[in-house]
Enzyme design. Sequence first.
Site, short mmCIF file in Angstrom:
data_model
loop_
_atom_site.label_atom_id
_atom_site.label_comp_id
_atom_site.label_asym_id
_atom_site.label_seq_id
_atom_site.Cartn_x
_atom_site.Cartn_y
_atom_site.Cartn_z
N HIS A 135 0.88 -1.18 0.00
CA HIS A 135 0.00 0.00 0.00
C HIS A 135 0.92 1.23 0.00
CE1 HIS A 135 -2.75 2.95 1.89
NE2 HIS A 135 -3.73 2.17 1.51
N ASP A 159 3.31 -4.61 8.10
CA ASP A 159 2.08 -3.83 8.01
C ASP A 159 0.91 -4.83 8.06
OD1 ASP A 159 -0.21 -2.62 7.09
OD2 ASP A 159 0.72 -1.65 5.36
N GLN A 211 -4.24 -5.28 6.75
CA GLN A 211 -5.20 -6.21 6.10
C GLN A 211 -5.23 -7.58 6.75
OE1 GLN A 211 -7.45 -5.56 3.83
NE2 GLN A 211 -6.78 -3.45 3.61
N LYS A 268 -10.15 -1.53 10.65
CA LYS A 268 -10.21 -2.76 9.82
C LYS A 268 -10.76 -3.94 10.64
CE LYS A 268 -7.47 -0.88 6.52
NZ LYS A 268 -7.97 -0.36 5.25
N CYS A 313 -4.68 2.32 -3.70
CA CYS A 313 -3.45 2.85 -3.09
C CYS A 313 -2.29 1.88 -3.25
CB CYS A 313 -3.64 3.19 -1.61
SG CYS A 313 -4.88 4.43 -1.33
#
Length: 404
Positions: free
Chosen positions: A121, A198, A201, A224, A362
């Site tokens: 991203h 990261d 997700q 999220k 993104c």
Amino acid sequence: MLDSNKIRADFPILSRKVNGKPLVYFDNAATSQTPQQVIDVIVDYYSNYNANIHRGVHTLSQEATDKYENARNTIQTHFNAKHAYEIILTSGTTESINLVAHGFASILDKGDEIIVSALEHHSNIVPWQILCEKTGAILKVIPMNLEGELEMDSYSELLSDKTKLVFVNHISNALGTINPIESIIEQAHKVGAAVLIDGAQACPHVKPDVQALDVDFYVTSAHKVCGPTGIGMLYGKEEWLTKLPPYQGGGEMIDEVSFEKTTYAGLPHKFEAGTPNICGGIAFGAALDYMNAIGFDTIAEYENELLAYGTKRLLEIEGLKIYGTSKNKTSVISFNLKGIHPYDVGTLLDKMGIAVRTGHHCAQPIMTFYNIPGTVRASFAFYNTKEEIDALVEGVKKSKMMLS
Ligand code: 7TS
């Protein structure tokens, strides 16, 4: 077994209509919906104990402080961090990454190398580019293949004693690929590099164990995982958080201030300048409690069923191509219809009450790799159903007819 009817009743928004049709919400990778249990926590905060924290002797302030610090403990337990003070509450994944990138400006030297993946991203690309501009460090990229997986042989070749930091997402937002982060972390540590994962997700689908992973930094956003926007976290190993300089100066992050010299507070406050998002932090804890009560194994099993069903049904449509075909993926389906712009499909689906995301998500380098302007992305959560997937398939078929 997940009882989707019972779960759907927890989410008031799922019973609304959009353009006269029942809402089918398939934009969960952008943000998840909020259950009543979390909404109640937010209402309770503003109705009963709204106050600033860590600074008042009065009852409201103490109640708010206790709940906020309890939420930090919940987050610590969820991610299995060794200490609660290794959990820094931030405004979200983007801020968490920027905090670490800012800190590494005082650690990196010209010619040091940092490694990113082709699947990132923008928020896990741009802060590192800014860092490279500041320090003269060099950014290297792990390439991807057509299935949307990282080329791990190339990764091994990129690593050297010049590598100082590796940052990769746990799961790709654009394609759903689950990256082999265990191996990425292990190999980086062999050359003495730190690793930031990261997890924006990943956290809706899996429960990461930061100690078992031996990861140096892990970041995510509450929105999220059924929590509110504007709150998230940075997990950092104590040794790293101690080494990094403060990110922002202000109240809360100091020990003593004078015009001659200011000393900083200990962890986690050193990185939490100013009045934080108190209600958001408390609601983040409540959201993790909500998801843990359902259970991440149950969630993963159900979402895998949705993914398999959605993939099979969408592929029945002639001219539909799915991007991201790794065997290791979560419930994200990125696709295009031959000769039709994704934006047009998304606009028609909205008219039918179906929310998907269209565009580059993104993650422009991924779109450049496939030589496409973007995709239509349907991302499923544990509160979605196969009936909703049927509605999506009918909607895509209808869109294809109207746009061909
Ligand atoms: N990293 C990944 C992998 C993401 O998917 C996102 C948000 C971010 C970082 C940034 O998170 P934020 O909470 O700080 O904004 N992803 C998406 C998406 O896929 N569609 O909208 C936002």
